[in-house]
Write an enzyme that holds these catalytic residues in place. Structure first.
Site, PDB file in Angstrom:
ATOM      1  N   GLY A 169     -52.561  -5.747   3.270  1.00 35.89           N
ATOM      2  CA  GLY A 169     -51.673  -5.497   2.145  1.00 35.89           C
ATOM      3  C   GLY A 169     -52.444  -4.835   1.013  1.00 35.89           C
ATOM      4  O   GLY A 169     -51.927  -3.954   0.322  1.00 35.89           O
ATOM      5  N   THR A 170     -53.675  -5.249   0.838  1.00 36.88           N
ATOM      6  CA  THR A 170     -54.521  -4.663  -0.213  1.00 36.88           C
ATOM      7  C   THR A 170     -54.675  -3.159   0.002  1.00 36.88           C
ATOM      8  O   THR A 170     -54.508  -2.362  -0.929  1.00 36.88           O
ATOM      9  CB  THR A 170     -55.911  -5.341  -0.209  1.00 36.88           C
ATOM     10  OG1 THR A 170     -55.730  -6.724  -0.497  1.00 36.88           O
ATOM     11  CG2 THR A 170     -56.845  -4.717  -1.224  1.00 36.88           C
TER      12      THR A 170
ATOM     13  N   SER B 254     -47.892  -7.048   4.982  1.00 42.36           N
ATOM     14  CA  SER B 254     -49.161  -7.510   5.560  1.00 42.36           C
ATOM     15  C   SER B 254     -48.877  -8.494   6.692  1.00 42.36           C
ATOM     16  O   SER B 254     -47.974  -9.326   6.588  1.00 42.36           O
ATOM     17  CB  SER B 254     -49.997  -8.180   4.467  1.00 42.36           C
ATOM     18  OG  SER B 254     -51.174  -8.718   5.008  1.00 42.36           O
TER      19      SER B 254
ATOM     20  N   HIS C 124     -50.902 -10.977   8.110  1.00 44.21           N
ATOM     21  CA  HIS C 124     -51.388 -12.364   8.149  1.00 44.21           C
ATOM     22  C   HIS C 124     -50.583 -13.316   7.278  1.00 44.21           C
ATOM     23  O   HIS C 124     -50.806 -14.530   7.318  1.00 44.21           O
ATOM     24  CB  HIS C 124     -52.890 -12.436   7.813  1.00 44.21           C
ATOM     25  CG  HIS C 124     -53.220 -12.269   6.368  1.00 44.21           C
ATOM     26  ND1 HIS C 124     -53.537 -13.321   5.552  1.00 44.21           N
ATOM     27  CD2 HIS C 124     -53.284 -11.172   5.594  1.00 44.21           C
ATOM     28  CE1 HIS C 124     -53.796 -12.874   4.333  1.00 44.21           C
ATOM     29  NE2 HIS C 124     -53.647 -11.571   4.337  1.00 44.21           N
TER      30      HIS C 124
ATOM     31  N   THR D 145     -59.521   4.801  14.060  1.00 44.92           N
ATOM     32  CA  THR D 145     -58.914   4.395  15.335  1.00 44.92           C
ATOM     33  C   THR D 145     -58.034   3.168  15.122  1.00 44.92           C
ATOM     34  O   THR D 145     -58.449   2.199  14.490  1.00 44.92           O
ATOM     35  CB  THR D 145     -60.030   4.096  16.361  1.00 44.92           C
ATOM     36  OG1 THR D 145     -60.805   5.290  16.511  1.00 44.92           O
ATOM     37  CG2 THR D 145     -59.452   3.678  17.707  1.00 44.92           C
TER      38      THR D 145
ATOM     39  N   CYS E 169     -57.426 -15.298  -4.163  1.00 44.68           N
ATOM     40  CA  CYS E 169     -58.434 -14.332  -4.609  1.00 44.68           C
ATOM     41  C   CYS E 169     -59.069 -14.766  -5.912  1.00 44.68           C
ATOM     42  O   CYS E 169     -60.171 -14.369  -6.230  1.00 44.68           O
ATOM     43  CB  CYS E 169     -57.806 -12.969  -4.807  1.00 44.68           C
ATOM     44  SG  CYS E 169     -56.677 -12.560  -3.511  1.00 44.68           S
TER      45      CYS E 169
HETATM   46  N1  PLP Z   1     -49.936  -8.584  -2.534  1.00 43.48           N
HETATM   47  C1  PLP Z   1     -49.541  -9.857  -2.619  1.00 43.48           C
HETATM   48  C2  PLP Z   1     -48.327 -10.206  -3.408  1.00 43.48           C
HETATM   49  C3  PLP Z   1     -50.282 -10.858  -1.974  1.00 43.48           C
HETATM   50  O1  PLP Z   1     -49.911 -12.132  -2.073  1.00 43.48           O
HETATM   51  C4  PLP Z   1     -51.426 -10.484  -1.242  1.00 43.48           C
HETATM   52  C5  PLP Z   1     -52.277 -11.518  -0.606  1.00 43.48           C
HETATM   53  O2  PLP Z   1     -52.410 -12.621  -1.097  1.00 43.48           O
HETATM   54  C6  PLP Z   1     -51.771  -9.130  -1.176  1.00 43.48           C
HETATM   55  C7  PLP Z   1     -51.007  -8.218  -1.830  1.00 43.48           C
HETATM   56  C8  PLP Z   1     -52.966  -8.689  -0.402  1.00 43.48           C
HETATM   57  O3  PLP Z   1     -52.677  -8.719   0.978  1.00 43.48           O
HETATM   58  P1  PLP Z   1     -53.863  -8.814   2.045  1.00 43.48           P
HETATM   59  O4  PLP Z   1     -54.379 -10.205   2.003  1.00 43.48           O
HETATM   60  O5  PLP Z   1     -53.190  -8.475   3.344  1.00 43.48           O
HETATM   61  O6  PLP Z   1     -54.874  -7.811   1.646  1.00 43.48           O
END
Ligand code: PLP
Length: 382
Positions: A71-72, A208, A210, A246, A329
């Site tokens: 997601g990041t 994302s 996971h 890849t 985080c």
């Molecule tokens: N955006 C939101 C709202 C999230 O809660 C998170 C993860 O906690 C992310 C982005 C980042 O996703 P990823 O952990 O897949 O990098």
């Protein structure tokens, strides 16, 4: 000791079927999807089918889905990719482009935008939220300037579960200007609420794997046809020339299966509501953070006034119960949650906030154990 996992907004365990498929792909489908031989073609087929599945769930077209590592990365690609494309293609350097976002976004949005601002590439407006974490339409519309080119607002918040009315916000933005791209970080919302990119009217949307019982290391970005972005990872022509590298076939295949299972078995809020009711009724000085009406069905954020959340978390962990004090985080940081602070929650209440996020595996018996443990621990901490 029975272990109880209530931190599903941080990450989730794999669905058993997803684990099986993931391992099968790792063993048997290791071909490079760009190779022309049958090993490669098998991987290409898995990639194509997975893309189609994710696109169907979002009501998007397959060529509008880009697989990423997280997601990041999806958020980075959406924001930086869009700005790079704009700067490359804008005829004049008259006005610096303007981005709008909100104070309660995940760091994977806020840090990207702040970095672009620091590099003097954009001007930024960071919008306030209400006391329940809602971003109001009028606040968004009144922040729009002539040079606004991108607005990024999350669909649902990771700490409180507060859900934004992206459809109406988008309509309000479009009514004021047709030339603004709209991105939404739907990493927490995907699989928990219905998401139809056409109905929402947005240009880009991040997801994302996971967070929905798929493997880590896989994410996705929807980019509407006609919305132009530049790649931020350069190399080969993978993912429509927008994300070189890849493809992670096992992860992508497992992500698509996790998404299908999640959509089929969408959970209601019964268990979360039961946890909420018991805590608020049976433990003194507790206060709910977030929006009662517009909230993810699995998320509960409560301040235990007078109790230090980090200490409570540790004591729960010693009993085998996993919760969170905010976004994963920022754990380890001594600052109270910036999300709660932006909602006007006092520092003292923010320091005492615990996030419970439920998953498909949780049971009523587990919830009873959690509440009983909370009561016992808190009695001793006062
Ligand atoms: N955006 C939101 C709202 C999230 O809660 C998170 C993860 O906690 C992310 C982005 C980042 O996703 P990823 O952990 O897949 O990098």
């Amino acid at each position: 000791m029975e272990r109880i996992y209530l931190d599903n907004n941080a990450t989730t365990p794999l669905f058993p079927e997803v684990t099986n498929l993931f391992i099968e792909h790792l063993h048997n489908n290791f071909g490079n999807a760009s190779s022309l031989h049958s090993f490669g073609q098998k991987s290409r087929e898995i990639l194509n089918i997975s893309r189609m599945k994710i696109a169907n769930i979002l009501n998007a077209n397959a060529d509008e889905i880009i697989f990423t590592s997280s997601g990041t990365e999806s958020n980075n690609l959406a924001i930086t990719g869009f700005i790079l494309n704009h700067l490359e293609n804008s005829a004049t350097c008259a006005d610096k482009p303007h981005i709008i976002t909100s104070a309660t976004e995940h760091k994977a949005i806020l840090e990207v935008i702040k970095k672009l601002e620091k590099r003097n590439m954009v001007d930024v407006s960071i919008l306030p939220v209400t006391s329940t974490g809602i971003i109001e339409e009028k606040t968004v519309v009144s922040a729009i300037k002539d040079n606004t080119i991108l607005i990024s607002l999350m669909t649902a918040n990771n700490e409180t579960g507060t859900i934004q009315d992206i459809k109406n916000i988008t309509a309000a933005i479009r009514a004021k200007s047709k030339n603004i791209a709209i991105h939404t970080d739907a990493v927490q919302a995907f699989g928990k609420i219905n998401i139809d990119v056409k109905e929402l009217g947005i240009d880009m949307l991040s997801i994302s794997s996971h967070k929905i019982n798929g493997p880590k290391g896989v994410g996705g970005l929807f980019v509407r046809r006609g919305c132009k972005i530049n790649p931020i990872i350069l190399g080969g022509s993978h993912e429509w020339n927008l994300r070189a590298g890849t493809e992670n076939i096992a992860g992508i295949g497992a992500f698509a299966l996790a998404a299908e299972i999640t959509i089929k078995n969408k959970k209601n809020s019964e268990l979360r509501d039961y946890l909420q009711k018991r805590i608020l009724e049976e433990i003194d000085n507790t206060h709910l953070n977030g929006d009662l009406k517009h909230r993810l069905s699995n998320t509960l954020n409560i301040s235990f006034q007078g109790i230090e959340a980090a200490a409570l978390l540790t004591r729960l962990d010693m009993k085998g119960i996993a919760v969170s004090t905010g976004s994963a985080c920022s754990s380890g940081s001594t600052e109270p949650s910036y999300t709660l602070r932006a909602m006007g929650v006092s520092a003292i209440n923010a320091y005492s906030a615990i996030r419970f996020s439920l998953g498909y595996q949780n049971t009523k018996d587990e919830i009873d154990i959690v509440v009983d443990s909370l009561k016992e621990i808190i009695r001793k901490m006062y």
